[in-house]
Design a protein around this motif. Structure first.
Motif, PDB file in Angstrom:
ATOM      1  N   GLU A 133       0.623  -1.200  -0.128  1.00  0.00           N
ATOM      2  CA  GLU A 133       0.040   0.071   0.109  1.00  0.00           C
ATOM      3  C   GLU A 133       0.881   1.311   0.009  1.00  0.00           C
ATOM      4  OE1 GLU A 133      -2.913  -0.066   3.288  1.00  0.00           O
ATOM      5  OE2 GLU A 133      -3.979  -1.578   2.273  1.00  0.00           O
ATOM      6  N   SER A 134       1.867   1.200   0.694  1.00  0.00           N
ATOM      7  CA  SER A 134       2.658   2.257   0.699  1.00  0.00           C
ATOM      8  C   SER A 134       3.423   2.593  -0.626  1.00  0.00           C
ATOM      9  CB  SER A 134       4.056   2.137   1.910  1.00  0.00           C
ATOM     10  OG  SER A 134       3.524   2.434   3.047  1.00  0.00           O
ATOM     11  N   VAL A 135       3.959   1.373  -1.377  1.00  0.00           N
ATOM     12  CA  VAL A 135       4.426   1.676  -2.717  1.00  0.00           C
ATOM     13  C   VAL A 135       3.475   2.279  -3.549  1.00  0.00           C
ATOM     14  CG1 VAL A 135       5.340   0.419  -4.698  1.00  0.00           C
ATOM     15  CG2 VAL A 135       5.849  -0.251  -2.226  1.00  0.00           C
ATOM     16  N   VAL A 136       2.238   1.899  -3.539  1.00  0.00           N
ATOM     17  CA  VAL A 136       1.117   2.151  -4.560  1.00  0.00           C
ATOM     18  C   VAL A 136       0.933   3.764  -4.177  1.00  0.00           C
ATOM     19  CG1 VAL A 136      -1.228   2.027  -4.988  1.00  0.00           C
ATOM     20  CG2 VAL A 136       0.290  -0.007  -4.929  1.00  0.00           C
ATOM     21  N   ALA A 137       0.718   4.305  -3.043  1.00  0.00           N
ATOM     22  CA  ALA A 137       0.259   5.419  -2.591  1.00  0.00           C
ATOM     23  C   ALA A 137       1.470   6.412  -3.079  1.00  0.00           C
ATOM     24  CB  ALA A 137       0.210   5.350  -1.264  1.00  0.00           C
ATOM     25  N   ALA A 138       2.780   6.039  -2.852  1.00  0.00           N
ATOM     26  CA  ALA A 138       3.821   6.880  -3.341  1.00  0.00           C
ATOM     27  C   ALA A 138       3.971   7.011  -4.674  1.00  0.00           C
ATOM     28  CB  ALA A 138       5.079   6.256  -2.749  1.00  0.00           C
ATOM     29  N   VAL A 139       3.608   6.218  -5.442  1.00  0.00           N
ATOM     30  CA  VAL A 139       3.748   6.121  -6.997  1.00  0.00           C
ATOM     31  C   VAL A 139       2.635   6.963  -7.252  1.00  0.00           C
ATOM     32  CG1 VAL A 139       3.674   4.801  -9.068  1.00  0.00           C
ATOM     33  CG2 VAL A 139       4.972   4.017  -7.167  1.00  0.00           C
ATOM     34  N   ARG A 140       1.486   6.682  -6.693  1.00  0.00           N
ATOM     35  CA  ARG A 140       0.021   7.415  -7.106  1.00  0.00           C
ATOM     36  C   ARG A 140       0.119   8.923  -6.950  1.00  0.00           C
ATOM     37  NH1 ARG A 140      -5.306   5.260  -4.798  1.00  0.00           N
ATOM     38  NH2 ARG A 140      -5.295   3.655  -6.235  1.00  0.00           N
ATOM     39  N   VAL A 141       0.872   9.531  -6.039  1.00  0.00           N
ATOM     40  CA  VAL A 141       1.254  11.101  -5.855  1.00  0.00           C
ATOM     41  C   VAL A 141       2.388  11.621  -6.609  1.00  0.00           C
ATOM     42  CG1 VAL A 141       0.078  10.820  -3.688  1.00  0.00           C
ATOM     43  CG2 VAL A 141       2.423  10.637  -3.890  1.00  0.00           C
ATOM     44  N   GLY A 142       3.133  10.555  -7.422  1.00  0.00           N
ATOM     45  CA  GLY A 142       4.112  11.122  -8.236  1.00  0.00           C
ATOM     46  C   GLY A 142       5.602  10.866  -7.766  1.00  0.00           C
ATOM     47  N   ALA A 143       5.712   9.847  -6.769  1.00  0.00           N
ATOM     48  CA  ALA A 143       7.215   9.514  -6.650  1.00  0.00           C
ATOM     49  C   ALA A 143       7.704   8.533  -7.898  1.00  0.00           C
ATOM     50  CB  ALA A 143       7.290   8.592  -5.465  1.00  0.00           C
ATOM     51  N   ARG A 144       8.963   8.739  -8.355  1.00  0.00           N
ATOM     52  CA  ARG A 144       9.346   8.008  -9.410  1.00  0.00           C
ATOM     53  C   ARG A 144      10.317   6.931  -9.175  1.00  0.00           C
ATOM     54  NH1 ARG A 144      12.042  12.595 -13.290  1.00  0.00           N
ATOM     55  NH2 ARG A 144      10.073  14.075 -13.363  1.00  0.00           N
ATOM     56  N   GLY A 145      10.461   6.567  -7.509  1.00  0.00           N
ATOM     57  CA  GLY A 145      11.386   5.552  -7.082  1.00  0.00           C
ATOM     58  C   GLY A 145      10.921   5.124  -5.860  1.00  0.00           C
ATOM     59  N   TYR A 146      11.297   3.887  -5.356  1.00  0.00           N
ATOM     60  CA  TYR A 146      11.093   3.491  -4.146  1.00  0.00           C
ATOM     61  C   TYR A 146      11.981   2.794  -3.771  1.00  0.00           C
ATOM     62  CZ  TYR A 146       7.601   2.434  -0.320  1.00  0.00           C
ATOM     63  OH  TYR A 146       7.145   2.347   0.859  1.00  0.00           O
ATOM     64  N   LEU A 147      12.831   3.130  -2.562  1.00  0.00           N
ATOM     65  CA  LEU A 147      13.820   2.073  -2.069  1.00  0.00           C
ATOM     66  C   LEU A 147      13.662   1.792  -0.502  1.00  0.00           C
ATOM     67  CD1 LEU A 147      17.294   3.533  -3.613  1.00  0.00           C
ATOM     68  CD2 LEU A 147      15.900   1.351  -4.285  1.00  0.00           C
ATOM     69  N   LEU A 148      13.974   0.624  -0.143  1.00  0.00           N
ATOM     70  CA  LEU A 148      14.122   0.621   1.289  1.00  0.00           C
ATOM     71  C   LEU A 148      15.515   1.194   1.904  1.00  0.00           C
ATOM     72  CD1 LEU A 148      12.860  -3.104   1.641  1.00  0.00           C
ATOM     73  CD2 LEU A 148      11.284  -0.942   1.636  1.00  0.00           C
ATOM     74  N   LYS A 149      15.308   1.363   3.322  1.00  0.00           N
ATOM     75  CA  LYS A 149      16.766   2.012   4.042  1.00  0.00           C
ATOM     76  C   LYS A 149      17.768   1.101   4.098  1.00  0.00           C
ATOM     77  CE  LYS A 149      14.701   5.887   6.252  1.00  0.00           C
ATOM     78  NZ  LYS A 149      14.461   6.686   7.715  1.00  0.00           N
ATOM     79  N   THR A 150      17.428  -0.350   3.736  1.00  0.00           N
ATOM     80  CA  THR A 150      18.292  -1.155   3.463  1.00  0.00           C
ATOM     81  C   THR A 150      19.355  -1.493   2.225  1.00  0.00           C
ATOM     82  OG1 THR A 150      16.859  -2.770   3.059  1.00  0.00           O
ATOM     83  CG2 THR A 150      17.240  -2.862   5.443  1.00  0.00           C
ATOM     84  N   ALA A 151      18.851  -0.557   1.309  1.00  0.00           N
ATOM     85  CA  ALA A 151      19.773  -0.438   0.233  1.00  0.00           C
ATOM     86  C   ALA A 151      20.943  -0.265   0.328  1.00  0.00           C
ATOM     87  CB  ALA A 151      18.876   0.502  -0.653  1.00  0.00           C
ATOM     88  N   GLY A 152      21.912  -0.839  -0.534  1.00  0.00           N
ATOM     89  CA  GLY A 152      23.369  -0.569  -0.518  1.00  0.00           C
ATOM     90  C   GLY A 152      23.552   0.976  -1.300  1.00  0.00           C
TER      91      GLY A 152
END
Length: 216
Positions: A88-107
């Motif tokens: 749901e967080s991913v969908v909500a973010a993309v819906r409002v215009g975010a172009r990317g989605y990373l977790l804080k565990t990303a290297g």
């Protein structure tokens, strides 16, 4: 071309670490680092290319801030960097215009690749997020529907806790908000859902799948 980035995160240790990483990258300039929505509105100007956005900014919502910043400057690339990996967080973010989605565990390499990709106009999901999306497709699940899209991210959190049986005091404690702020959110929820009272809102919430209703 230099990519100018603003980091928006209310956790100072993570924010400073991200700033240090970005500053070490060729062709990337850190234009600002801020902890909340008010500071972000001032820091994100016409010369900024990318915003690294946390979803939870104290009492502010990164989803709502993303919506606001992208509406103000459609060319702005918002890259969400968060601990939230739910669909749901991913969908909500993309819906409002975010172009990317990373977790804080990303290297570091993932972060660099994502910053350059969104600055170039691409839509990018981190490996873990993309794996969840593919799993949903392979398993044949229907597209994720964000319940009550008329509510803000924070209002939806409050409604979910209401539906779980928490009173305002408990909600304030859980979300680290003042009781007055919670009362205001509850009032907004009732108004937006056009329901007369808290009990009716809870019924609507559970019918919509909040409060643990229908959870597998």
């Amino acid at each position: 071309m230099t990519i100018r980035v603003v980091v928006v995160d209310d956790h100072p240790v993570f924010r400073l670490g991200m700033v240090a990483l970005l500053a070490s990258l060729a062709g990337v300039e850190v234009a600002g680092q801020v902890a909340d929505a008010a500071q972000a509105r001032d820091a994100v100007g016409p010369g900024v290319d990318v915003v690294l956005m946390d979803l939870h900014l104290g009492t502010d919502s990164g989803i709502e801030l993303t919506r606001e910043l992208v509406a103000r400057d459609p060319r702005l690339a918002v890259l969400v960097v968060t601990m939230n990996e739910d669909d749901e967080s991913v969908v909500a973010a993309v819906r409002v215009g975010a172009r990317g989605y990373l977790l804080k565990t990303a290297g570091p390499e993932e972060v660099e690749r994502a910053v350059r990709a969104v600055a170039n106009g691409e839509l990018i999901l981190g490996p873990q997020v993309a794996a969840r999306a593919m799993s949903a497709l392979v398993s044949g699940r229907t597209a994720v529907r964000v319940p009550f899209p008329e509510l803000t991210d924070r209002e939806r959190e409050v409604l979910d806790l209401m539906a779980r049986g928490h009173d305002n005091t408990a909600i304030a404690r859980r979300l680290v908000l003042s009781p007055k702020t919670v009362r205001n959110h509850v009032a907004n929820v009732l108004a937006k859902l056009a329901v007369p009272n808290r009990s009716a809102a809870i019924v609507r919430a559970r019918e919509g799948g909040l409060g643990g209703a229908g959870a597998s």
